[in-house]
Design a protein around this motif. Structure first.
Motif, mmCIF file in Angstrom:
data_model
loop_
_atom_site.group_PDB
_atom_site.id
_atom_site.type_symbol
_atom_site.label_atom_id
_atom_site.label_comp_id
_atom_site.label_asym_id
_atom_site.label_seq_id
_atom_site.Cartn_x
_atom_site.Cartn_y
_atom_site.Cartn_z
ATOM 1 N N VAL A 1 0.834 -1.207 0.000
ATOM 2 C CA VAL A 1 0.000 0.000 0.000
ATOM 3 C C VAL A 1 0.867 1.255 0.000
ATOM 4 C CG1 VAL A 1 -1.749 1.326 1.270
ATOM 5 C CG2 VAL A 1 -1.924 -1.170 1.124
ATOM 6 N N ASP A 2 1.787 1.358 0.973
ATOM 7 C CA ASP A 2 2.669 2.530 1.044
ATOM 8 C C ASP A 2 3.646 2.551 -0.125
ATOM 9 O OD1 ASP A 2 1.439 3.373 3.341
ATOM 10 O OD2 ASP A 2 2.903 2.464 4.699
ATOM 11 N N GLY A 3 4.143 1.352 -0.511
ATOM 12 C CA GLY A 3 5.047 1.287 -1.660
ATOM 13 C C GLY A 3 4.381 1.759 -2.943
ATOM 14 N N GLY A 4 3.129 1.353 -3.139
ATOM 15 C CA GLY A 4 2.372 1.781 -4.328
ATOM 16 C C GLY A 4 2.139 3.278 -4.342
ATOM 17 N N ARG A 5 1.902 3.871 -3.171
ATOM 18 C CA ARG A 5 1.675 5.318 -3.099
ATOM 19 C C ARG A 5 2.924 6.088 -3.506
ATOM 20 N NH1 ARG A 5 -0.224 8.619 2.393
ATOM 21 N NH2 ARG A 5 -0.718 10.611 1.343
ATOM 22 N N VAL A 6 4.093 5.631 -2.997
ATOM 23 C CA VAL A 6 5.358 6.280 -3.345
ATOM 24 C C VAL A 6 5.621 6.142 -4.845
ATOM 25 C CG1 VAL A 6 7.860 6.219 -3.039
ATOM 26 C CG2 VAL A 6 6.357 6.004 -1.050
ATOM 27 N N SER A 7 5.466 4.918 -5.368
ATOM 28 C CA SER A 7 5.712 4.672 -6.798
ATOM 29 C C SER A 7 4.798 5.519 -7.677
ATOM 30 C CB SER A 7 5.506 3.183 -7.116
ATOM 31 O OG SER A 7 6.433 2.385 -6.425
ATOM 32 N N TRP A 8 3.542 5.620 -7.329
ATOM 33 C CA TRP A 8 2.573 6.372 -8.144
ATOM 34 C C TRP A 8 2.921 7.864 -8.204
ATOM 35 C CZ3 TRP A 8 -0.708 5.509 -11.795
ATOM 36 C CH2 TRP A 8 -1.695 6.459 -12.109
ATOM 37 N N LEU A 9 3.289 8.429 -7.026
ATOM 38 C CA LEU A 9 3.644 9.852 -6.998
ATOM 39 C C LEU A 9 4.944 10.116 -7.750
ATOM 40 C CD1 LEU A 9 2.703 10.899 -3.324
ATOM 41 C CD2 LEU A 9 1.403 11.237 -5.426
ATOM 42 N N LEU A 10 5.880 9.167 -7.709
ATOM 43 C CA LEU A 10 7.124 9.332 -8.461
ATOM 44 C C LEU A 10 6.868 9.246 -9.960
ATOM 45 C CD1 LEU A 10 10.242 9.652 -8.260
ATOM 46 C CD2 LEU A 10 10.396 7.154 -8.346
ATOM 47 N N GLN A 11 6.069 8.258 -10.386
ATOM 48 C CA GLN A 11 5.770 8.106 -11.817
ATOM 49 C C GLN A 11 5.084 9.342 -12.396
ATOM 50 O OE1 GLN A 11 3.793 4.376 -12.954
ATOM 51 N NE2 GLN A 11 4.573 3.470 -11.055
ATOM 52 N N ASN A 12 4.243 9.984 -11.574
ATOM 53 C CA ASN A 12 3.486 11.137 -12.055
ATOM 54 C C ASN A 12 4.204 12.459 -11.804
ATOM 55 O OD1 ASN A 12 0.557 10.283 -13.000
ATOM 56 N ND2 ASN A 12 1.123 8.965 -11.263
ATOM 57 N N GLY A 13 5.443 12.402 -11.354
ATOM 58 C CA GLY A 13 6.241 13.604 -11.202
ATOM 59 C C GLY A 13 5.917 14.445 -9.995
ATOM 60 N N VAL A 14 5.006 13.975 -9.153
ATOM 61 C CA VAL A 14 4.718 14.714 -7.914
ATOM 62 C C VAL A 14 5.951 14.655 -7.009
ATOM 63 C CG1 VAL A 14 3.194 14.905 -5.907
ATOM 64 C CG2 VAL A 14 2.272 14.178 -8.116
ATOM 65 N N ILE A 15 6.554 13.476 -6.951
ATOM 66 C CA ILE A 15 7.872 13.338 -6.318
ATOM 67 C C ILE A 15 8.892 13.403 -7.457
ATOM 68 C CG2 ILE A 15 9.419 11.868 -4.985
ATOM 69 C CD1 ILE A 15 7.002 10.587 -3.686
ATOM 70 N N LYS A 16 9.785 14.392 -7.390
ATOM 71 C CA LYS A 16 10.741 14.585 -8.487
ATOM 72 C C LYS A 16 11.995 13.730 -8.318
ATOM 73 C CE LYS A 16 9.313 19.231 -9.900
ATOM 74 N NZ LYS A 16 8.020 19.202 -9.209
ATOM 75 N N GLN A 17 12.344 13.440 -7.101
ATOM 76 C CA GLN A 17 13.527 12.608 -6.843
ATOM 77 C C GLN A 17 13.376 11.875 -5.509
ATOM 78 O OE1 GLN A 17 17.277 14.643 -6.884
ATOM 79 N NE2 GLN A 17 17.162 15.216 -9.049
ATOM 80 N N ILE A 18 13.960 10.670 -5.446
ATOM 81 C CA ILE A 18 14.150 9.964 -4.175
ATOM 82 C C ILE A 18 15.623 9.590 -4.109
ATOM 83 C CG2 ILE A 18 13.585 7.949 -2.753
ATOM 84 C CD1 ILE A 18 10.859 7.838 -4.091
ATOM 85 N N GLN A 19 16.324 10.201 -3.172
ATOM 86 C CA GLN A 19 17.757 9.984 -3.034
ATOM 87 C C GLN A 19 18.021 9.043 -1.854
ATOM 88 O OE1 GLN A 19 20.679 11.535 -4.825
ATOM 89 N NE2 GLN A 19 21.402 9.658 -3.833
ATOM 90 N N THR A 20 18.718 7.912 -2.097
ATOM 91 C CA THR A 20 19.157 7.024 -1.016
ATOM 92 C C THR A 20 20.670 7.090 -0.930
ATOM 93 O OG1 THR A 20 19.442 5.037 -2.376
ATOM 94 C CG2 THR A 20 17.215 5.510 -1.550
ATOM 95 N N ASN A 21 21.245 6.350 -0.011
ATOM 96 C CA ASN A 21 22.701 6.408 0.147
ATOM 97 C C ASN A 21 23.431 5.796 -1.040
ATOM 98 O OD1 ASN A 21 22.031 3.668 0.801
ATOM 99 N ND2 ASN A 21 24.024 3.458 1.794
ATOM 100 N N SER A 22 22.722 5.039 -1.897
ATOM 101 C CA SER A 22 23.406 4.354 -2.999
ATOM 102 C C SER A 22 22.731 4.530 -4.358
ATOM 103 C CB SER A 22 23.510 2.859 -2.695
ATOM 104 O OG SER A 22 22.205 2.296 -2.532
#
Length: 551
Positions: free
Chosen positions: A85-106
């Motif tokens: 559920v939470d993973g799908g929400r993050v993926s959907w917002l990233l695909q639609n450009g609402v989230i422009k970047q997700i930066q991790t340590n790697s």
């Protein structure tokens, strides 16, 4: 872009190897500084991500959807989600450009990236937590089936500080015997659970074990009820609605536990009163079945002043029944109680002589317990056979899981009963002589102690005397407890056969009890009858020890 730094660490097993919140923040701030990332807010959370509903995660996502932020920096992708559920929400917002970047340590995740990569990572995180949960549950069930409790040890016990110890649950040396007193107070039949709490806290002041910020407090009402309803204390473990036999040392017997359950479940138990009365809560009306209550009444005295009386009468609260029973003065009620105590009273010399010989027989008995031990082992194996048969029927789907759990409960209790007798057979040999001595002392001294006793002592004696007390037409009826009846019957047999007790009295006084007994064979049958009765007698009600000089 406006970044939110999100750090999460669960206290569950899933995050055992993950960096602490402080370490995650330090590493991510250093990464942000190198990459020229602008962090507008740091959000931390100490909660598992295996299920939706994390408040801080949801607040972060709401901020992003409200255009207050448009990027996330986090240690790893699994910090954001371990559920679809939470993973799908993050993926959907990233695909639609609402989230422009997700930066991790790697890795840097962008809207144009192949969606499969992120889906696989979230999927692996979700599968990991599912496998971990299943493995943990399986391990916990295995440990419980082996007889050991999982989690914080109940009040009166301790988790063994030695890691991987063979006995993980041990007695608390400071609290075990004290907690046992809670059960003794309830089994006396004199106190309600809230009254037990008040008396225990006032008299002993024992506090719960301090664990970090928790514990270190006096017992509460809910804690008392939790203790008194917990099968752990008779040697069993309740896990997900199923009863398992434990290997820890029981605090009470199964019979004592069930005796307390009957006391807790009895109807008409009196509520807290401003004034205390000795006999309320134990007597019912013989006409309507309502409880007998008490009240103080006053009337002018002929010589001036005021006379105060205590009256016992029916509450007359039974719906649809018009009760016509009148009240009775406390003094008249106590006369009737004294009469019933007189009916079971025995001669002190008979008491001394009988206890003396019961001790001799008991000493001979404890020398050889092998026959009894073999019989108990046979009973134990028989109960285990029943449990194995039930399990076979469940495995063959001859009975449902609900039927299996329901049918399993009683054999488990019986197995615990026989097991505790097997493990503590010498103590059991001692227990019957203790009950016998208490019974004889009660029969010899209760009437006099009742006459001079305090309100609480009178209530204890009244409770121990019998059960099913009924008051009708100002007459008290009761079911006298069986041990007192048996003792009185034995005295009657001796008096009928020997006429008087002069011979016995001389034997006790001169210390020549053995010759006296050897010349009177009828005494052997009397003593054997008494011993056999107390060996087989089981009752959760505690007979008070009234061994005192009443003269």
């Amino acid at each position: 872009m406006n970044y939110i730094l999100y750090a999460r660490k669960s206290t569950d097993t899933e995050d055992k190897q993950v960096l602490s919140l402080e370490s995650q923040i330090q590493e991510l701030e250093l990464l942000a500084k190198k990459a020229g990332i602008k962090i507008i807010e740091i959000i931390t959370e100490s909660k598992s991500a295996k299920e939706p509903g994390r408040p801080e995660f949801n607040r972060m996502m709401d901020m992003i959807e409200a255009k207050k932020a448009d990027a996330i920096i986090t240690w790893k992708l699994d910090r954001l989600a371990r559920n679809p559920v939470d993973g799908g929400r993050v993926s959907w917002l990233l695909q639609n450009g609402v989230i422009k970047q997700i930066q991790t340590n790697s890795h840097l995740y962008l809207p144009k990236d192949n969606v499969l990569l992120m889906s696989v990572e979230f999927g692996l995180s979700n599968q990991y937590i599912r496998d971990l949960s299943e493995n943990v549950s399986r391990g916990m069930l295995t440990k419980i089936k082996s007889g050991w409790f999982i989690g914080k040890a109940p009040f009166g016990y301790l988790n063994n500080p030695i890691k991987n110890a063979a006995v993980p649950i041990i007695e608390d040396p400071e609290r075990f015997k004290m907690v046992r007193k809670i059960w003794d107070l309830m089994l006396s039949g004199v106190y309600t659970a809230p009254q037990v709490m008040e008396k225990f806290n006032a008299q002993y002041g024992i506090r719960t074990l301090k664990r970090g910020k928790e514990g270190g407090k006096l017992l509460t009402r809910s804690k008392i009820y939790w203790i008194l309803n917990n099968p752990f204390y008779y040697g069993a473990i309740l896990y997900k609605g199923e009863i398992f036999q434990g290997k820890h040392k029981p605090m009470v017997s199964v019979d004592e536990f069930e005796g307390v359950q009957k006391i807790l479940g009895s109807e008409g138990r009196p509520r807290a009163q401003v004034r205390k009365f000795a006999y309320t809560g134990m007597v019912r009306c013989g006409e309507c079945g309502g409880m007998i209550t008490a009240e103080k009444k006053a009337k002018p005295a002929k010589s001036g002043g005021v006379l105060e009386y205590t009256y016992y009468h029916c509450t007359k609260r039974k719906v649809g029944i018009k009760c016509g029973q009148a009240g009775i003065r406390e003094k008249e009620l106590e006369k009737q109680i004294s009469k019933k105590l007189a009916d079971i009273t025995i001669d002190e010399d008979f008491k001394n002589f009988t206890i003396k010989w019961l001790r001799i027989l008991h000493a001979d008995e404890v020398k050889d317990r092998s026959v009894i031990h073999k019989q108990l082992q046979k009973e134990y194996n028989g109960v285990q056979g029943k449990l194995d048969g039930l399990l076979d029927m469940r495995m063959q789907k001859l009975i449902s899981n609900e039927e299996y759990l329901a049918a399993k409960s009683e054999p488990i209790k019986e197995k615990v009963r026989v097991g505790e007798r097997l493990q503590d057979s010498d103590h059991r040999a001692d227990s019957w002589i203790d009950v016998a001595e208490r019974t004889f002392n009660f029969a010899a001294y209760a009437k006099e102690r009742f006459r001079i006793g305090t309100l609480e002592e009178k209530k204890i004696i009244f409770t121990a005397l019998g059960s099913n007390f009924i008051l009708k037409d100002k007459k008290l009826d009761a079911k006298i407890r069986l041990p007192f009846i048996k003792v009185k019957e034995c005295l009657s047999r001796v008096e009928a056969e020997a006429g008087r007790l002069e011979l016995l009295q001389s034997g006790v006084q001169s210390g020549e009890g053995v010759p006296v007994l050897s010349q009177n064979s009828s005494w052997w049958s009397v003593l054997d009858h008494i011993r056999t009765f107390f060996q087989s007698f089981q009752s959760p009600i505690i007979i008070p020890n009234l061994n005192f000089n009443h003269k």
